[in-house]
Scaffold this motif. Structure first.
Motif, short mmCIF file in Angstrom:
data_model
loop_
_atom_site.label_atom_id
_atom_site.label_comp_id
_atom_site.label_asym_id
_atom_site.label_seq_id
_atom_site.Cartn_x
_atom_site.Cartn_y
_atom_site.Cartn_z
N VAL A 9 2.42 -0.33 18.16
CA VAL A 9 3.30 -1.19 18.96
C VAL A 9 3.96 -0.33 20.03
O VAL A 9 4.58 0.69 19.71
N LYS A 107 4.15 -18.13 18.76
CA LYS A 107 5.02 -17.04 18.29
C LYS A 107 6.43 -17.56 18.07
O LYS A 107 6.91 -18.45 18.77
N SER A 121 4.55 -1.46 11.97
CA SER A 121 3.33 -2.13 12.39
C SER A 121 3.43 -3.61 12.00
O SER A 121 4.51 -4.10 11.71
N ILE A 122 2.30 -4.30 11.99
CA ILE A 122 2.29 -5.73 11.69
C ILE A 122 2.15 -5.95 10.18
O ILE A 122 1.30 -5.33 9.54
N PHE A 124 0.70 -8.21 7.73
CA PHE A 124 -0.27 -9.30 7.69
C PHE A 124 0.04 -10.23 6.51
O PHE A 124 0.30 -9.76 5.40
N GLY A 133 0.85 -12.98 10.87
CA GLY A 133 1.44 -11.64 10.86
C GLY A 133 2.83 -11.66 11.43
O GLY A 133 3.19 -12.52 12.25
N ILE A 134 3.66 -10.70 10.99
CA ILE A 134 5.03 -10.58 11.47
C ILE A 134 5.30 -9.12 11.81
O ILE A 134 4.95 -8.21 11.05
N LEU A 135 5.93 -8.91 12.94
CA LEU A 135 6.30 -7.57 13.41
C LEU A 135 7.81 -7.47 13.52
O LEU A 135 8.44 -8.36 14.10
N SER A 154 6.82 -13.47 14.78
CA SER A 154 5.67 -13.91 13.99
C SER A 154 4.58 -14.45 14.90
O SER A 154 4.86 -14.95 16.00
N HIS A 155 3.33 -14.34 14.44
CA HIS A 155 2.17 -14.79 15.20
C HIS A 155 1.36 -15.75 14.34
O HIS A 155 1.17 -15.50 13.15
#
Length: 285
Positions: A9, A107, A121-122, A124, A133-135, A154-155
């Protein structure tokens, strides 16, 4: 993930990447035209020799000639403009490549008073309805959140024509499922919808176009529709761009990201060998 490692990231997020690209371009003497759209390729017989540009503010159209053109508007848009400009695929035995399916998505940006993810990182998500996934972006750059708080994003993948309001509801449900009572103290800052017209990436992960089908005709493609195999997001785009530059300049040898991955694999192998032969050794030995 085991083969290539977790995605990185960039500090400062996408805005920082854009700023650094702007600085690098200016230092190289590049002219950046804002509010300007490429609407047609100029052709010399069946080779690209420039572009026709449309300046949105003045409503004027003008042409720029160039020895080669690099497009980052996605494989689908590039192929469409090639066809509209009258460019053929060169050899009649070759057909037009199929544009990859765009990565549509949604998102959710959330502010939390406490840390919910302990790495940079993400995370999953494998047992959720929508969120993939959330970062926790503030782990990478604390300036992205106010002091003592954490920014999480979140994605989730969406289908074409999906109701973004419904997708938002499902995203919130997943957040409640994942974090329980901790989510009650969180604040939803906003949401972002990315339909196929303005997608997350111009190619869904794994469907990227990896052939420079117009290179011999003076047209190259870069961007998030041509990500390097095994890489995603900014890393995939960056590796693709560097690969194209090296091909244009005729530079051979492994790419920097390939060298770094070899180093990662080498360390992992060494660690496993040490564990195999010295199972009782301490972590610091």
């Amino acid at each position: 993930i085991f083969k290539y490692g977790l995605p990185g990231v960039p500090k400062g997020g996408a805005r920082a990447v854009t700023r650094q690209l702007d600085l690098a371009a200016k230092e190289a003497g590049v002219v950046i035209r804002k509010n300007t759209q490429a609407i047609k390729f100029l052709l010399d017989e069946n080779s690209v020799c420039g572009v026709t540009l449309f300046e949105r503010r003045s409503k004027k159209t003008y042409e720029i000639e160039a020895p080669l053109v690099i497009s980052n508007m996605g494989p689908g848009n590039t192929i469409r403009m090639c066809q509209e400009s009258g460019l053929s695929t060169g050899d009649n035995s070759h057909s037009w490549p199929l544009p990859p399916p765009p990565a549509t998505g949604f998102k959710l940006q959330v502010l939390s008073p406490k840390s919910l993810i302990d790495h940079d990182s993400i995370m999953f998500c494998l047992d959720t309805k929508r969120v993939a996934g959330i970062l926790q972006a503030s782990n990478v750059d604390p300036n992205l959140a106010s002091p003592g708080k954490h920014l999480l994003i979140s994605h989730q993948v969406t289908h074409q024509g999906a109701d973004w309001l419904k997708e938002r509801e499902l995203a919130v449900e997943d957040w409640k499922f994942l974090f329980g009572a901790d989510f009650d103290d969180c604040q939803v800052l906003g949401s972002s919808n990315f339909p196929d017209r303005f997608p997350v990436n111009w190619a869904s992960q794994g469907y990227d176009l990896r052939e420079q089908v117009f290179a011999e005709q003076g047209l190259w493609m870069v961007g998030d529709g041509l990500k390097v195999e095994g890489l995603m997001m900014v890393e995939g785009v960056g590796a693709n761009a560097e690969s194209v530059v090296r091909q244009i300049l005729g530079i051979e040898g492994p790419l920097p990201w390939e060298v770094s991955q070899l180093a990662v694999w080498s360390k992992a192998i060494q660690k496993r060998v040490r564990k195999l032969y010295y199972p009782n050794a301490s972590l610091n030995s």
